[in-house]
Design a protein around this motif. Sequence first.
Motif, PDB file in Angstrom:
ATOM      1  N   MET A  11      -7.048  -7.373 -15.512  1.00 42.77           N
ATOM      2  CA  MET A  11      -5.520  -6.792 -16.049  1.00 42.77           C
ATOM      3  C   MET A  11      -4.660  -8.060 -15.765  1.00 42.77           C
ATOM      4  O   MET A  11      -3.490  -7.924 -16.366  1.00 42.77           O
ATOM      5  N   PRO A  20       5.381   1.074  -9.386  1.00 41.27           N
ATOM      6  CA  PRO A  20       5.631   2.252  -8.562  1.00 41.27           C
ATOM      7  C   PRO A  20       5.669   1.960  -6.985  1.00 41.27           C
ATOM      8  O   PRO A  20       4.759   1.420  -6.730  1.00 41.27           O
TER       9      PRO A  20
ATOM     10  N   SER C 122      -8.173  -5.556  -5.784  1.00 37.71           N
ATOM     11  CA  SER C 122      -7.033  -5.670  -4.978  1.00 37.71           C
ATOM     12  C   SER C 122      -7.291  -6.253  -3.510  1.00 37.71           C
ATOM     13  O   SER C 122      -7.051  -5.628  -2.753  1.00 37.71           O
ATOM     14  N   ASP C 134      -0.100   0.945  -1.343  1.00 35.01           N
ATOM     15  CA  ASP C 134      -0.300   1.394  -2.650  1.00 35.01           C
ATOM     16  C   ASP C 134       0.060   0.542  -3.786  1.00 35.01           C
ATOM     17  O   ASP C 134      -0.648   0.527  -4.806  1.00 35.01           O
ATOM     18  N   TRP C 135       1.325   0.069  -3.743  1.00 38.74           N
ATOM     19  CA  TRP C 135       1.786  -0.535  -5.043  1.00 38.74           C
ATOM     20  C   TRP C 135       0.686  -1.882  -5.139  1.00 38.74           C
ATOM     21  O   TRP C 135       0.726  -2.102  -6.354  1.00 38.74           O
ATOM     22  N   LYS C 137      -2.082  -2.179  -5.315  1.00 36.80           N
ATOM     23  CA  LYS C 137      -3.260  -1.767  -6.025  1.00 36.80           C
ATOM     24  C   LYS C 137      -2.950  -1.260  -7.472  1.00 36.80           C
ATOM     25  O   LYS C 137      -4.147  -1.038  -8.112  1.00 36.80           O
ATOM     26  N   THR C 138      -1.714  -1.228  -8.030  1.00 32.58           N
ATOM     27  CA  THR C 138      -1.536  -0.584  -9.309  1.00 32.58           C
ATOM     28  C   THR C 138      -1.614  -1.553 -10.372  1.00 32.58           C
ATOM     29  O   THR C 138      -1.694  -2.806 -10.009  1.00 32.58           O
ATOM     30  N   ARG C 139      -1.691  -0.938 -11.553  1.00 33.49           N
ATOM     31  CA  ARG C 139      -1.973  -1.878 -12.655  1.00 33.49           C
ATOM     32  C   ARG C 139      -0.665  -2.551 -12.759  1.00 33.49           C
ATOM     33  O   ARG C 139      -1.086  -3.899 -13.444  1.00 33.49           O
ATOM     34  N   TYR C 141       1.427  -3.761 -10.860  1.00 31.50           N
ATOM     35  CA  TYR C 141       1.733  -5.118  -9.881  1.00 31.50           C
ATOM     36  C   TYR C 141       0.547  -6.091 -10.227  1.00 31.50           C
ATOM     37  O   TYR C 141       0.915  -7.336 -10.475  1.00 31.50           O
ATOM     38  N   ARG C 142      -0.555  -5.882 -10.561  1.00 25.56           N
ATOM     39  CA  ARG C 142      -1.880  -6.607 -10.731  1.00 25.56           C
ATOM     40  C   ARG C 142      -1.583  -7.288 -11.964  1.00 25.56           C
ATOM     41  O   ARG C 142      -2.121  -8.465 -12.438  1.00 25.56           O
TER      42      ARG C 142
END
Lengths: 110, 92, 213
Positions: A11, A20, C122, C134-135, C137-139, C141-142
């Motif tokens: 991605m 978030p 991640s 957690d951030w 690993k998010t779509r 950030y990536r």
Amino acid sequence: MENPEHRWHDMGGDAAGPVPMDGHDFAIWEKRVDALVILGQQRGHFTVDGLRRALEDMGEQAFESMTYYERWVASLNQNLIEAGVYSLEELGTKMEEIKARGDTYGAVQS
Amino acid sequence: MTLTPGSTVRIKTMSPLGHIRTPHYLRGKTGVVERVLGPFKNPEQLAYMVPAPTRTLYRVRFEMGHIWPNAEAPQDTLDAEIYEHWIDQNAP
Amino acid sequence: MPHDHHDHDHLSASGHPYRKDNDGQLTYWQTMEIAIRELMVEKGELTPAQIQAQIDAMDDRSPANGAAVVARAWTDPDFKKRLLANGSDAAREMGFDIGPMHLVAVENTIDTHNLIVCTLCSCYPRNLLGLPPDWYKTREYRSRAVREPRAVLREFGVDLPANITLRVHDSTADMRYIVLPARPEGTDEMTAEQLAELVTRDSMIGTGLPKSP
């Protein structure tokens, strides 16, 4: 089917919204999945690449609808089945046995 | 393949379906070897539990302005690890 | 398993709520985790003690480990050289058990800032810093950290001047990365222990800067 030349997990560069910032601490079942993943690799049953391969093959819908460790436990299972550590019959029987013990994660520990 | 820091390399554009570690956004792009990391087992084989010969792994540096035409700061850079079999030997 | 219960109804040390996973309705995936664990124990693959020891080992890893490495590099020029030459050896030299991890340290300087991401999954230097936020690993950030990293940094409160070169590192393969932040001004008299208190997790990922004294 997803675009085979640009798979969903790849991605980098995709458009997306603000990052978030909310987080959570890991539940004990998540820590156990993490530990089983590490130990299963140390036992030589699979590699981190095998875990990623299974996660990628689960598809984008799984990424959107399942939590991180839900996807990891599914991938762990896929790799252990492929390695012949246990059979689906054994897994299914065990899961039914566990469900019969109770209704919450804490209650069904042996 | 004998590449050294400073060598200019282009990343292959192939897209075999399977577990690969070369991001789509770098395929076909040109960068410069930042350092040579040494031999590592090929993850494209490890992912399927088949014999995995080693491949030389490189850190390759790309300019943001080359990867993204609208980059906010074109002189910023992107470094990624690229296995030798993803480097196009026929490219200048 | 005495610790399965009762830790869901208060905040953790980090102030985040625990997920209410332990005493909620048992899910399919939780059932699968228990089944895998019990099958592996029954088959002699693992012991419960091994599993608990692995959990404990990961719980012991935290950003404080990385902060100690950074503070040492700020106060010991020879160590800094070794860290930049071989991050894994330097971390092990300080006594940290990082397993087989290959660690690369990248240095922020007066004209360079570094940012770490893994766009394909991640990857994170978990064997030094513990599990990732957690951030990371998010779509969001990536996807964006490699294309509009300066905009991402602004969301984290870091507004990078135009004359600073930003180097983004995509952890695509076997290396794991840690940023060696620049030592803050006004810290000349501080000990390594005091300096370590200034080093935040995000400053070692590159989405933050060390605290000021």
